[in-house]
Scaffold this motif. Structure first.
Motif, short mmCIF file in Angstrom:
data_model
loop_
_atom_site.label_atom_id
_atom_site.label_comp_id
_atom_site.label_asym_id
_atom_site.label_seq_id
_atom_site.Cartn_x
_atom_site.Cartn_y
_atom_site.Cartn_z
N UNK A 39 0.87 -1.54 0.34
CA UNK A 39 -0.33 -0.09 -0.10
C UNK A 39 1.01 1.58 -0.04
N UNK A 40 1.19 1.34 0.60
CA UNK A 40 3.26 2.41 1.23
C UNK A 40 3.99 2.95 -0.59
N UNK A 41 4.00 1.40 -1.43
CA UNK A 41 4.01 1.62 -2.13
C UNK A 41 3.29 2.03 -3.66
N UNK A 42 2.48 1.65 -3.83
CA UNK A 42 1.40 2.60 -4.45
C UNK A 42 0.87 3.90 -4.03
N UNK A 43 0.96 4.00 -2.96
CA UNK A 43 1.05 5.73 -2.08
C UNK A 43 1.75 6.57 -3.39
N UNK A 44 2.87 6.16 -2.98
CA UNK A 44 3.98 7.21 -2.64
C UNK A 44 3.98 7.44 -4.32
N UNK A 45 3.39 5.91 -5.12
CA UNK A 45 4.15 6.16 -6.64
C UNK A 45 3.05 7.68 -7.70
N UNK A 47 1.11 9.39 -5.41
CA UNK A 47 1.95 10.79 -4.67
C UNK A 47 2.06 12.21 -5.62
N UNK A 48 2.86 11.19 -5.88
CA UNK A 48 4.75 12.09 -6.31
C UNK A 48 3.79 12.45 -7.26
N UNK A 54 -0.70 19.63 -8.78
CA UNK A 54 -1.71 20.56 -7.61
C UNK A 54 -1.00 21.14 -7.01
N UNK A 55 0.20 20.80 -8.17
CA UNK A 55 1.58 22.02 -7.20
C UNK A 55 1.98 22.20 -5.94
N UNK A 56 1.37 21.73 -5.17
CA UNK A 56 2.40 21.69 -3.54
C UNK A 56 2.53 20.18 -3.69
N UNK A 57 3.71 19.95 -2.56
CA UNK A 57 4.58 18.50 -2.19
C UNK A 57 3.34 17.51 -1.79
N UNK A 58 3.06 16.19 -2.34
CA UNK A 58 1.90 15.11 -1.71
C UNK A 58 2.71 13.90 -0.81
N UNK A 59 2.82 15.01 0.84
CA UNK A 59 4.07 13.63 1.70
C UNK A 59 3.33 12.25 2.20
N UNK A 60 3.25 11.69 2.10
CA UNK A 60 3.59 10.63 3.07
C UNK A 60 3.91 10.08 4.10
N UNK A 61 2.43 9.48 4.57
CA UNK A 61 3.42 9.31 6.09
C UNK A 61 2.64 8.25 6.93
N UNK A 273 -0.58 8.87 -15.87
CA UNK A 273 0.30 8.91 -16.04
C UNK A 273 1.49 7.64 -16.25
N UNK A 274 1.89 8.21 -17.43
CA UNK A 274 3.18 7.09 -17.93
C UNK A 274 3.37 6.23 -16.96
N UNK A 275 4.02 6.81 -16.62
CA UNK A 275 4.74 6.13 -14.65
C UNK A 275 4.11 5.95 -14.12
N UNK A 276 3.50 6.05 -13.36
CA UNK A 276 2.39 5.10 -12.84
C UNK A 276 2.30 4.21 -13.35
#
Length: 321
Positions: A39-45, A47-48, A54-61, A273-276
């Protein structure tokens, strides 16, 4: 009542034109599991990619513990201003039956953003496990139920749920060996300390390809492109062995509609997103469609899954306080 009044106050404060500037600062997405897990792997992809739109960092906690309920409870109690979100998997639905006491109501404590992905599960075993196919596993397990154990990442984890489904499908009870996370469980599986495990493709695909563990069957209707040689449960003679570990993005109840209206398209764009897309494919899963990455689709999914898992959990009799 205090929570409701706070939500009303925040909604009123941000309902005007000023909130059109959202987001004005970083957004935190809480993952209710340990870092490094599926789940962490999915979220970080995701979020980035959302950060770029969004023009703001999406931070994973990471806020793990109690099968994801601690992290979910933390978000349920957070200020509903659009700056604290939750990315949770199927455990959001099963927690309603698994836990006798929850600090939140899974259906009513959150607003919905959308579905993210539906990750297949794979039944795997230690490299020295004797059976050569899924039918052999079923026969072996039934004959040696008191000797075979299965690893999971604790009550409420995806591996725990899949293990319950497997035992339900073969009508055989196995000894569970719970861990504090999928990482240590998988390490012990590769080392032969435990026998079998059922986990998300995002967590075991690479180990299967490298032949560090054996793979016997997927929980999907069709084979996983990343693992074309691994049959589905139905192909291998176990038709009832089907489940996907779906993930959804949530916000605390009372989050302003203006925030949700920006988060939904940002999520949809990230999932294209092609990377995602490429990274998801390498892990054996695909992003949700635009139709599924919506509040309505996530809400409907949660309701249907709560109803589906309730009898399975009650039959297994595995609960947490």
């Amino acid at each position: 009542m205090r929570k409701l009044l706070a939500a009303v106050a925040v909604t009123a404060l941000f309902a005007g034109p000023a909130f059109a500037e959202y987001p004005e600062r970083p957004i935190t997405v809480v993952v209710p599991f340990a870092a490094g897990g599926p789940t962490d792997t999915v979220t970080r992809l995701v979020a980035e990619s959302m950060s770029k739109d969004l023009g703001q960092q999406v931070v994973v906690e990471n806020a793990g513990g109690a099968g994801g309920t601690l992290g979910a409870g933390k978000v349920a109690q957070a200020t509903p201003d659009g700056y604290t979100l939750l990315l949770h998997h199927i455990g959001m639905a099963t927690s309603a039956s698994l836990y006798r006491k929850l600090a939140y109501d899974p259906l009513n404590a959150f607003d919905y953003v959308g579905l993210v992905t539906d990750v297949p599960m794979i039944l795997v075993a230690k490299p020295t496990f004797e059976p050569t196919d899924l039918k052999g596993v079923v026969d072996y397990v039934k004959a040696n139920a008191d000797k075979v154990n299965y690893a999971n990442a604790g009550i409420g984890s995806a591996s725990h749920l899949c293990g319950m489904l497997f035992m339900s499908a073969i009508k055989t009870k196995l000894t569970a060996v719970p861990y504090k996370g999928t990482g240590p469980a998988l390490t012990d599986l590769m080392g032969g300390q435990v026998d079998v495990m059922c986990d998300q493709s995002t967590n075991v695909t690479n180990q299967i390809k490298e032949k560090k563990i054996k793979a016997y069957g997927t929980t999907t209707k069709t084979r996983i492109p990343a693992l074309p040689d691994v049959p589905t449960g139905a192909e291998a003679g176990l038709p009832g062995f089907e489940v996907g570990i779906w993930h959804g993005l949530y916000a605390p109840k009372g989050t302003p509609k203006a925030a949700i209206d920006k988060l939904v398209p940002a999520l949809q764009k990230a999932l294209k997103d092609p990377v995602v897309v490429e990274r998801f494919a390498s892990l054996g899963t695909v992003p949700s469609s635009d139709a599924d990455a919506t509040p309505a689709a996530l809400e409907a999914k949660l309701k249907s899954e709560i109803a589906r898992w309730k009898p399975i959990i009650e039959a297994a009799g595995e609960y947490a306080d």
